[in-house]
Each structure stands twice: as C-alpha cells, then as structure tokens.
Design a protein around this motif. Structure first.
Motif, mmCIF file in Angstrom:
data_model
loop_
_atom_site.group_PDB
_atom_site.id
_atom_site.type_symbol
_atom_site.label_atom_id
_atom_site.label_comp_id
_atom_site.label_asym_id
_atom_site.label_seq_id
_atom_site.Cartn_x
_atom_site.Cartn_y
_atom_site.Cartn_z
ATOM 1 N N PHE A 5 10.978 -5.706 2.803
ATOM 2 C CA PHE A 5 12.238 -6.440 2.978
ATOM 3 C C PHE A 5 13.157 -6.274 1.768
ATOM 4 N N ASP A 6 12.889 -5.230 0.982
ATOM 5 C CA ASP A 6 13.674 -5.056 -0.237
ATOM 6 C C ASP A 6 14.964 -4.259 -0.025
ATOM 7 N N ALA A 7 15.283 -3.927 1.233
ATOM 8 C CA ALA A 7 16.618 -3.404 1.529
ATOM 9 C C ALA A 7 17.611 -4.553 1.745
ATOM 10 N N GLU B 221 5.031 -4.648 3.177
ATOM 11 C CA GLU B 221 5.055 -3.862 1.941
ATOM 12 C C GLU B 221 5.816 -4.649 0.871
ATOM 13 N N GLY B 222 6.989 -4.157 0.438
ATOM 14 C CA GLY B 222 7.709 -4.835 -0.635
ATOM 15 C C GLY B 222 8.679 -5.895 -0.127
ATOM 16 N N GLY B 223 9.569 -6.316 -1.040
ATOM 17 C CA GLY B 223 10.505 -7.411 -0.737
ATOM 18 C C GLY B 223 10.333 -8.473 -1.807
ATOM 19 N N TYR B 224 11.356 -8.669 -2.641
ATOM 20 C CA TYR B 224 11.140 -9.439 -3.868
ATOM 21 C C TYR B 224 12.069 -10.633 -4.033
ATOM 22 N N SER B 225 12.870 -10.925 -3.025
ATOM 23 C CA SER B 225 13.671 -12.141 -3.093
ATOM 24 C C SER B 225 12.834 -13.291 -2.549
ATOM 25 N N GLY C 234 0.759 -1.249 0.000
ATOM 26 C CA GLY C 234 0.000 0.000 0.000
ATOM 27 C C GLY C 234 0.785 1.292 0.000
ATOM 28 N N HIS C 235 2.076 1.264 0.382
ATOM 29 C CA HIS C 235 2.729 2.532 0.755
ATOM 30 C C HIS C 235 2.990 3.495 -0.396
ATOM 31 N N HIS C 236 2.934 3.006 -1.648
ATOM 32 C CA HIS C 236 3.107 3.928 -2.783
ATOM 33 C C HIS C 236 1.787 4.566 -3.226
ATOM 34 N N TRP D 121 10.424 1.350 6.377
ATOM 35 C CA TRP D 121 11.804 0.920 6.084
ATOM 36 C C TRP D 121 11.883 0.070 4.806
ATOM 37 N N ASP D 122 10.830 0.072 4.043
ATOM 38 C CA ASP D 122 10.914 -0.472 2.690
ATOM 39 C C ASP D 122 12.017 0.303 1.951
ATOM 40 N N VAL D 123 12.704 -0.355 1.020
ATOM 41 C CA VAL D 123 13.835 0.308 0.354
ATOM 42 C C VAL D 123 13.368 1.447 -0.549
ATOM 43 N N HIS D 124 12.088 1.446 -0.867
ATOM 44 C CA HIS D 124 11.530 2.501 -1.720
ATOM 45 C C HIS D 124 10.825 3.554 -0.865
ATOM 46 N N HIS D 125 10.746 4.767 -1.416
ATOM 47 C CA HIS D 125 10.136 5.857 -0.657
ATOM 48 C C HIS D 125 8.635 5.606 -0.437
HETATM 49 ZN ZN ZN Z 1 9.716 -1.499 -1.946
#
Ligand code: ZN
Length: 365
Positions: free
Chosen positions: A265-267, A307-311, A139-141, A177-181
């Motif tokens: 978890f995409d950081a 939120e994200g994280g793609y591995s 949701g964060h974007h 703390w998702d790697v994206h803004h």
């Molecule tokens: Zn992300």
C-alpha cells in the motif's frame, strides 16, 4: 463467495532493532519511536480496523502453521537458511540490506510465509473464492540467498512452490503493485515460463538498480517477466491505465491457474517511502480489475499477500477497501482523506506524459 483472511499475532512480533526510519541509530542519528518504517503498526491496525467496522465477520479468519523447512528449501538454499537460523538463535542481526531481525526472527519469517502458503492452498483447493494473507515480515524483495528491503524469506515464492509440489496448480501469475520493484520474486522465477511475474512500481525507488522494462526474463523465462516502471507522481488514473493497458493484458494472455497479488500500500498518496498519489479508491478499483480478470481467466481464484505500506494512518483504510471489494461486503470504512487526496492528483500535462510512457512500453511488447 467466501473470502479468507490469514493472520497470526506473532507476525506483529517481528522486530527490526534500533533504527530511526531507514537509518541505523548512531552518530547524530537519534532513536525514533517505532524504529524502522516496517514496523507492526500498519498491519496490526488493518486487523484492528476490520474488527471495529465488523468487516472481519464477513471474512473467514484463519491461522496457519509456519512454512516447513522443506517449503523454504524449494526457494532458498540451505546455506542461507542455516545462516539465518543460527543468527536468529543467537539473538538476531542483519544478513543482507535493511533486513535487521531480532531473536526468533527465523521462526517469525517462516510463520509469515506459512500464512501465504495456506491462503494459496485454501483458494486452490476451492475452500474459498479468494484470500488475503496478512504476512509480516514481507517477502517480495527477498532473493533466494540475499534478504533485502525488510524481506527475509520470499513468501509468495514459497507459497507457489508448495502449491506446485502439492499438485494444486501449474501456472501462476504474480502481479506486484507495491510501490517498490518486486526484485526478489522476479529473481526466483526469472528463468521460468510457468510463473509470470509482473511488477508495477515507482521507477528507481527501491532497489534503485532493478525494475527496468527491458528485463523480460531469461532463457525459458524470456517474456515471462514484465516490469512497468512508473514516474513519481503517478496517481489514481495513471495506476488504472497502467493496469488496463499493460498488466492485465499480459496476465490475460498468460492464462494462469491462479492470480497472486503482492499487495503493498506504499503507492498511497502519503506514504513515507513512495512518491505516488494512489488513494483508497485506487486500491478498490485495482482490486475490482484483478477480480474481473481472475473471473475471466482462472475461475476467480485470487490471493493477495501483504507486502509494504508505511503510513500507519492510511494503510488500514486502503487494506479495508481491498478486503471489502474482495468479499463483496457492504461494510465500509470511509476514507478519511477522501476530500484531500483526490484534489492532489496529477494534471492533464502529467497524464499526457504518462500516456506516452505507457504507449512506448505497450508498443515494445
Ligand atoms: Zn514497498
């Protein structure tokens, strides 16, 4: 201590259509198994992993009803919701940027937001100490009227507004703390002084034109948005330093009633959509930091929304680390990359470079 875990099988049914990573299939771009990076596997495998290790039994697993139309309208205009519902009923499509959805996408997105809403309610009502919402789509974007970056509804915004409407809390802090803004959450609350939004992200990753440190909020919201853009290559110690020096002091001085984490978890060091070097232990340590902070400022009330994280291989382990820490369980899932990623951390020259960036930001606050 009770830790909730909110999930729904249908969140894994959201589909993005015919993609090859970020690219729509066509011309010379061939279909790719799994399609969009935002596919069900990372999340489903996190749920699978906590069942295999037994950690699921240390958590309170719950479902939740989808967010209602009233819930959605507190954040999104009727014009957007009507358009989204109509296209969803017609078989799916695309209304923004990189947010394709299939038939029933509207209901699946409302389900995802409903999990976040229920997790926040449960913690604010004192049913649980803390809770994790395995929301999907993320949701964060998502802006009020513009879906982007795989996000169709702003799950955290919807949860916050529902909690406020129910009289459960007045002041909310969101740490992303998702790697994206977290551009969507920032936009929803940009002119508000009762919701502090803090985003740690890779500088100019996605979106490329948002997330600047100078963007501090508007009007009554001036000073209540904090962007902490970090250079590509930031690793374990860099993340913990950015938390300690900037994110945590900002939230501490705001003194929220509850702390909500936009937990991507995409950081992580092998994420295909990030260029950072965090490890599963980084997520454990950051979870410890926000639990200690929540203990100090809001009686431990902490909610994480996925939120994200793609591995597909690493997200389950990073998520397990977070959930183990949140619940205080002894059940672990040892990091399969524990002998590799700690050796790939930035060197002292990078740390000095990052230290200068963090010092400049701290001095400007
Ligand atoms: Zn992300």
């Amino acid at each position: 201590m009770t830790t909730g875990f909110f999930w729904d099988e249908r969140c894994f049914w959201h589909g993005g259509g015919n993609y090859a990573g970020m690219l729509p299939v066509g011309g010379l771009v061939q279909p790719l198994d799994g399609g969009l990076p935002e596919n069900p596997e990372t999340k489903r495998r996190l749920k699978n992993l906590i069942e295999v290790t037994g950690l699921a039994q240390a958590l309170v697993l719950r479902g939740a009803p989808p967010a209602s139309q009233t819930d959605l309208l507190r954040v999104h205009p009727a014009s957007y919701l009507d358009e989204f519902k109509a296209l969803s009923d017609a078989g799916g499509g695309e209304l923004g940027r990189r947010t394709p959805f299939g038939p029933g996408g509207y209901e699946l997105a409302a389900q995802s937001a409903g999990l976040a809403k229920a997790a926040l309610h449960a913690v604010l009502q004192g049913e649980m100490t803390n809770a994790y919402s395995l929301s999907r789509p993320p949701g964060h974007h998502c802006l009020p009227d513009f879906p982007n970056g795989f996000c169709l509804l702003n799950n955290i915004g919807i949860a916050i507004e529902a909690a406020r409407a129910a009289g459960l809390a007045k002041r909310f802090a969101v740490l992303d703390w998702d790697v994206h803004h977290g551009n969507g959450t920032e936009a929803v609350f940009y002119d508000r002084s009762d919701v502090l939004t803090v985003s740690l992200h890779q500088d100019r990753n996605y979106p490329m034109d948002t997330g600047a440190f100078q963007d501090r909020g508007n009007g009554a919201g001036a000073g209540f948005n904090l962007n902490i853009p970090l250079p590509p290559g930031t690793g374990h110690t860099g993340y913990l330093a950015a938390m300690n020096r900037l994110a945590i002091p900002a939230i501490r001085s705001f003194a929220p009633d509850v702390l909500i984490i936009a937990c991507g978890f995409d950081a992580a060091a092998n994420d295909p959509l990030g260029r950072m070097l965090a490890t599963a232990d980084t997520f454990t340590q950051m979870t410890r930091q926000v639990m200690d902070l929540a203990d100090d400022v809001c009686a431990g009330r902490l909610v994480m929304v996925h939120e994200g994280g793609y591995s597909e291989t690493y997200v389950p382990f990073c998520g397990h680390s977070v959930l183990q820490e949140m619940s205080g369980s002894q059940i672990s899932a040892p990091d399969p990359f524990a002998e590799v990623f700690p050796l790939r951390q930035p060197d002292a020259r990078f740390d000095a470079f990052l230290d200068g960036i963090l010092s400049d930001m701290a001095a400007a606050l």
